[in-house]
Scaffold this motif. Structure first.
Motif, PDB file in Angstrom:
ATOM      1  N   HIS A   1    -100.494 -71.629  32.692  1.00 32.80           N
ATOM      2  CA  HIS A   1     -99.192 -72.263  32.440  1.00 32.80           C
ATOM      3  C   HIS A   1     -98.166 -71.864  33.504  1.00 32.80           C
ATOM      4  CE1 HIS A   1     -95.339 -72.935  30.311  1.00 32.80           C
ATOM      5  NE2 HIS A   1     -95.108 -71.657  30.478  1.00 32.80           N
ATOM      6  N   GLU A   2     -98.068 -70.588  33.786  1.00 31.60           N
ATOM      7  CA  GLU A   2     -97.047 -70.131  34.728  1.00 31.60           C
ATOM      8  C   GLU A   2     -97.310 -70.663  36.138  1.00 31.60           C
ATOM      9  OE1 GLU A   2     -94.941 -67.937  31.768  1.00 31.60           O
ATOM     10  OE2 GLU A   2     -94.459 -68.975  33.626  1.00 31.60           O
ATOM     11  N   LEU A   3     -98.569 -70.641  36.568  1.00 33.28           N
ATOM     12  CA  LEU A   3     -98.865 -71.090  37.932  1.00 33.28           C
ATOM     13  C   LEU A   3     -98.779 -72.612  38.047  1.00 33.28           C
ATOM     14  CD1 LEU A   3    -101.796 -68.649  38.811  1.00 33.28           C
ATOM     15  CD2 LEU A   3     -99.364 -68.443  39.349  1.00 33.28           C
ATOM     16  N   ILE A   4     -99.248 -73.333  37.020  1.00 27.38           N
ATOM     17  CA  ILE A   4     -99.195 -74.802  37.069  1.00 27.38           C
ATOM     18  C   ILE A   4     -97.740 -75.290  37.050  1.00 27.38           C
ATOM     19  CG2 ILE A   4     -99.677 -76.898  35.734  1.00 27.38           C
ATOM     20  CD1 ILE A   4    -102.402 -75.644  34.997  1.00 27.38           C
ATOM     21  N   THR A   5     -96.911 -74.707  36.175  1.00 28.59           N
ATOM     22  CA  THR A   5     -95.518 -75.167  36.113  1.00 28.59           C
ATOM     23  C   THR A   5     -94.800 -74.888  37.426  1.00 28.59           C
ATOM     24  OG1 THR A   5     -94.902 -73.091  35.011  1.00 28.59           O
ATOM     25  CG2 THR A   5     -95.285 -75.010  33.610  1.00 28.59           C
ATOM     26  N   ASN A   6     -95.088 -73.765  38.060  1.00 27.46           N
ATOM     27  CA  ASN A   6     -94.461 -73.481  39.354  1.00 27.46           C
ATOM     28  C   ASN A   6     -94.869 -74.517  40.400  1.00 27.46           C
ATOM     29  OD1 ASN A   6     -93.161 -71.236  38.396  1.00 27.46           O
ATOM     30  ND2 ASN A   6     -94.402 -69.747  39.506  1.00 27.46           N
ATOM     31  N   SER A   7     -96.148 -74.891  40.420  1.00 26.53           N
ATOM     32  CA  SER A   7     -96.617 -75.862  41.418  1.00 26.53           C
ATOM     33  C   SER A   7     -96.032 -77.247  41.153  1.00 26.53           C
ATOM     34  CB  SER A   7     -98.146 -75.920  41.408  1.00 26.53           C
ATOM     35  OG  SER A   7     -98.686 -74.688  41.833  1.00 26.53           O
TER      36      SER A   7
ATOM     37  N   ARG B   1     -89.117 -76.910  35.030  1.00 24.18           N
ATOM     38  CA  ARG B   1     -90.002 -76.241  34.081  1.00 24.18           C
ATOM     39  C   ARG B   1     -89.678 -74.751  34.061  1.00 24.18           C
ATOM     40  NH1 ARG B   1     -92.074 -80.167  36.814  1.00 24.18           N
ATOM     41  NH2 ARG B   1     -93.293 -81.848  35.837  1.00 24.18           N
ATOM     42  N   GLY B   2     -89.488 -74.185  35.241  1.00 27.56           N
ATOM     43  CA  GLY B   2     -89.100 -72.782  35.323  1.00 27.56           C
ATOM     44  C   GLY B   2     -87.609 -72.636  35.056  1.00 27.56           C
ATOM     45  N   GLN B   3     -87.208 -71.529  34.463  1.00 26.87           N
ATOM     46  CA  GLN B   3     -85.781 -71.276  34.325  1.00 26.87           C
ATOM     47  C   GLN B   3     -85.449 -69.794  34.173  1.00 26.87           C
ATOM     48  OE1 GLN B   3     -84.826 -73.891  30.857  1.00 26.87           O
ATOM     49  NE2 GLN B   3     -84.614 -72.022  29.659  1.00 26.87           N
TER      50      GLN B   3
ATOM     51  N   LEU C   1     -89.349 -65.286  35.839  1.00 35.32           N
ATOM     52  CA  LEU C   1     -90.304 -64.291  35.340  1.00 35.32           C
ATOM     53  C   LEU C   1     -91.761 -64.690  35.552  1.00 35.32           C
ATOM     54  CD1 LEU C   1     -88.706 -63.469  31.865  1.00 35.32           C
ATOM     55  CD2 LEU C   1     -88.640 -62.070  33.921  1.00 35.32           C
ATOM     56  N   GLY C   2     -92.049 -66.011  35.448  1.00 35.22           N
ATOM     57  CA  GLY C   2     -93.415 -66.519  35.329  1.00 35.22           C
ATOM     58  C   GLY C   2     -94.469 -65.901  36.208  1.00 35.22           C
ATOM     59  N   CYS C   3     -94.397 -66.139  37.532  1.00 35.70           N
ATOM     60  CA  CYS C   3     -95.509 -65.662  38.358  1.00 35.70           C
ATOM     61  C   CYS C   3     -95.463 -64.149  38.546  1.00 35.70           C
ATOM     62  CB  CYS C   3     -95.581 -66.402  39.695  1.00 35.70           C
ATOM     63  SG  CYS C   3     -94.069 -66.433  40.635  1.00 35.70           S
TER      64      CYS C   3
HETATM   65 MG   LIG Z   1     -92.217 -70.236  36.846  1.00 36.15          MG
END
Ligand SMILES: [Mg+2]
Ligand SMILES: Nc1ncnc2c1ncn2[C@@H]1O[C@H](COP(=O)(O)OP(=O)(O)OP(=O)(O)O)[C@@H](O)[C@H]1O
Ligand SMILES: Nc1ncnc2c1ncn2[C@@H]1O[C@H](COP(=O)(O)OP(=O)(O)OP(=O)(O)O)[C@@H](O)[C@H]1O
Ligand SMILES: [Mg+2]
Lengths: 467, 467
Positions: free
Chosen positions: A34-40, A100-102, A105-107
């Motif tokens: 989820h984190e990597l796909i949303t970043n891409s 998607r990111g906000q 933190l994700g990656c």
């Molecule tokens: Mg992210």
């Protein structure tokens, strides 16, 4: 107080990795996807390109995997790579734009989990354009958890053919699963919300899946939407005033709020006793409150519709028809509203009935609620989510559904906003803000009424056939 | 990347106050009560005194209140007051000890909410002992949200009679309610988990409630429990090794892990090829993993029972009898187990049936699940909580409950741990860690079986009466 300490954000999340969504083996791996796909997806859309994502998940042993994730986005400039991947609360998504990111933190969370479970560094390859020239670098990174900073262990220049980011991470204590909570199902649902994306996924058995793009149309770029006067708080105004480079109240207002024309500022001047030529820094709390109160008595145009990018009624119906083949479907994309702070949002809802709608549990079809936020599928924490709550509080008997739990029914809800009020940093459920709850109910009722007509017509046809 | 920024923790939570639990007017006020009450209970217990808390909530206007909260705890030394109330992730509860607080966010969150909704400073009065001498200070504080630091606006020395902390905060956009989600109900449930506390609460109408202590016994002080070898991770060992002042592996192990005697270290030496006289800083990831693997093949005593302080079977039954007057009640306090990372926890469960058990909705009694964590009532996010999930996954028909939703039943679950795995910084629901889910099920089954006997006996008696 000898025990008194201050933690950095990375230390805090190391102790509380479940707050990043890393709780349980299957969920942890799905959250990494989820984190990597949303970043891409965010990166490709910002650059105005159709996203191509390649994912390779290799199984090294029991609960032990190597993940390689590659995109064709604009890449990350060399100097930013340590911050992007090893600093918590660092990112480019803090503005008032739908993305998607906000959280920043994700990656970094993925790098932390990889390091905590295997001790291995992260390998990042980034190809990007600098002054029109293509540059490339490959880095080996570790996170200094105490300092919330990245440590570059190795670095080499590479010669890329195009732009993009490739991430290679080792993981233990995670598990790949074909279940509803697993990474495969996550990718499949991502395609529903993002028909313009193409994802190629090689699973641990070596089997290659190509999730083809259903649409070659690049979705329009979301635009920054300033807070709306109806709902902006005194604290927001004070915060804007403290950190602006504008020299006067009046220019702060017209530049920081949506629907604030010079005409509206004149109207506001009449309603308040405030000198709008003052410096913003001199704004007092009482003045900010007076402005907020005056806003409540003024008329404003609804929030701008162009900045938010919903999936779209037709696309939702198309995507759901494709995977559910239902006997009936109805979708709606509602108008923008705002919740606390003048933050704009749009709710989309759909119901699919019959066919393969609903989730097959043994012999029976049980109702399935598919939640999305900014086009991203939400898989976990369904019970505490406002989208779930809004759907469940309808009186479904009125719409022909006697038992909401057990029906051949898939209910789809998507919220888009410049700031989605997630309940936790795991971003899997949405806070029960009153305006959002209300709108989810209204949107669901709108499509449920159409379902009711269909069910009645079907019943009438059956009665007819009996005679 | 011109948009790239790093946020401080306070900036992040200002944008995401729902993650502190401040979502909706009623819930926001209840969460403020929660944060201040839990701090006062922790402080009094650490000092070994019976907690006396005085709360005065004054209504100033619609959704506008002034809250005064006072305790008889050991107070806060002057130098620490700005950090305690204005710095996020700053606290004294980061060690491996059971406490209600564990994040360093609670009261800073209250100051942030107060400031965001009213622009007013917080007024803190603290009386504490320094070198045996009683000292007192009264401070007016504001949070610098950009820097995550406190600004002292005013300060004066005072002459106190005893130790303790008094907090005065203004709030808008919050609402006092007598509903299940309101502050009054929160205090009432706090008393169930903390019979030794006394809380005096004056509500906005001026009505004074005295929640008397039901027990004069000060609960024993929780002790630090080191991570258990069975479950400690390689990353934990590496982190301990990096930040220890011990000079050798062997002393690091015996001082940082529970149940690690010199005999166990000798056993470990035989199973691995590691030189335990090495400096801890030289520990490699491979060695840490080897130790973790060897631990799995060794026998260890169960985690120490003395460090965790459950409410206790008798106290739970007593408390529930008092408020529910049920026809049947059964409670259990289970033995300590560990979850991921060797973190110890205990589950307590109880069922009350009949009488005033369950929640009255219209004419019908509906099943109520009362959740507690470290003796603190959890009110919100019930749907995503592992305690709820563990209870709901039982086959209740086997225990005589045909429909779990609609029964005159109150189910009580408490988890105590040195590190409760909350799903979010709002601390209202617990992550579905497999060991915890499993144990909640087992504990609930244990009391449900007793309920089954009671229901059967009751049915048999009815049959008998009919003949
Ligand atoms: Mg992210
Ligand atoms: N594949 C990528 N291509 C280009 N930029 C990226 C990529 N991945 C991350 N970034 C950049 O790094 C930043 C940090 O990413 P990260 O996932 O940590 O936070 P975020 O996406 O901003 O927020 P969230 O925590 O909600 O995911 C992003 O804001 C973006 O600027
Ligand atoms: N009433 C009080 N009396 C004495 N010390 C207090 C009091 N309130 C707060 N403190 C101190 O201030 C620290 C910070 O409190 P805060 O509520 O922000 O965090 P916490 O209680 O440690 O964790 P959490 O965020 O989970 O509540 C506490 O750890 C404690 O040391
Ligand atoms: Mg606290």
């Amino acid at each position: 107080f000898e025990e008194f300490q201050e933690l950095t954000a990375s230390e805090f999340f190391r102790k509380n990795r479940q707050m990043l969504g890393f709780s349980g083996k299957i969920r942890s791996l799905t959250m990494v996807f989820h984190e990597l796909i949303t970043n891409s997806l965010d990166a490709a859309e910002e650059a105005g390109i159709l996203p191509n994502i390649k994912i390779n998940l290799k199984r090294v042993g029991k609960d032990h995997y190597i993940l390689e994730h590659e995109d064709n986005g604009p890449g990350i400039p060399e100097d930013y790579i340590p911050k992007v991947f090893c600093t918590m609360f660092a990112g480019s998504k803090f503005r008032n734009i739908q993305s998607r990111g906000q959280q920043g933190l994700g990656c970094s969370g993925c790098v932390l989990l990889s390091q905590m479970t295997t001790g291995k560094p992260a390998t990042i390859t980034s190809a990007y354009k600098e002054d029109g020239e293509l540059k490339g670098v490959k880095m080996s990174l570790k996170m200094d958890v105490k300092k919330n900073k990245g440590l570059v262990l190795e670095k080499e220049e590479i010669n890329p053919d195009g732009t993009g980011v490739r991430v290679k991470l080792h993981f233990k204590e995670v598990s790949y699963s074909l279940s509803e909570q697993g990474a495969y199902e996550y990718i499949r649902r991502t395609m529903i919300g993002n028909p313009h994306a193409q994802i190629t996924f090689t699973d641990p058995t070596g089997k290659k899946y190509v999730f083809k793009r259903a649409s070659k149309v690049i979705p329009p770029l979301p635009k920054e939407i300033l807070p709306h006067p109806r709902g902006v708080t005194a604290d927001d105004l004070i915060f804007m005033a403290k950190h602006t480079d504008k020299r006067r109240f009046r220019s702060l207002l017209t530049s920081s709020l949506s629907r604030m024309s010079t005409k509206k500022v004149k109207e506001l001047e009449k309603l308040t006793n405030i000198d709008f030529n003052k410096r913003p820094r001199d704004m007092t709390w009482e003045e900010a409150e007076e402005i907020v109160e005056a806003f409540k008595r003024m008329d404003f145009m609804a929030p701008p519709t162009k900045g938010l990018i919903p999936i779209g009624k037709d696309q939702i119906e198309k995507g759901m028809k494709e995977i559910l083949n239902p006997e009936f479907i109805a979708a709606t994309t509602r108008r923008p509203l705002t919740y606390r702070g003048g933050v704009p949002f749009i709710i989309e809802a759909a119901v699919a009935y019959g066919g393969k709608a609903g989730r097959l549990v043994g012999e029976q079809r049980k109702t399935e609620i598919m939640r999305f936020a900014n086009r991203v599928p939400l898989t976990f924490d369904q019970g505490s989510c406002a989208l779930t709550e809004g759907v469940k509080t309808l009186d479904w008997k009125r719409y022909g559904i006697r038992d909401l739990e057990n029906a051949p029914l898939t209910i789809f809800i998507n919220i888009v906003s410049t700031n989605v009020p997630y309940l936790s940093t795991g971003k899997q459920s949405i806070a029960p803000e009153p305006e959002i709850l209300q709108e989810v109910r209204q949107a669901t009722m709108q499509v449920a009424r159409k379902l009711q007509k269909h069910i009645r017509a079907k019943k009438a046809a059956k009665e007819e056939a009996k005679r």
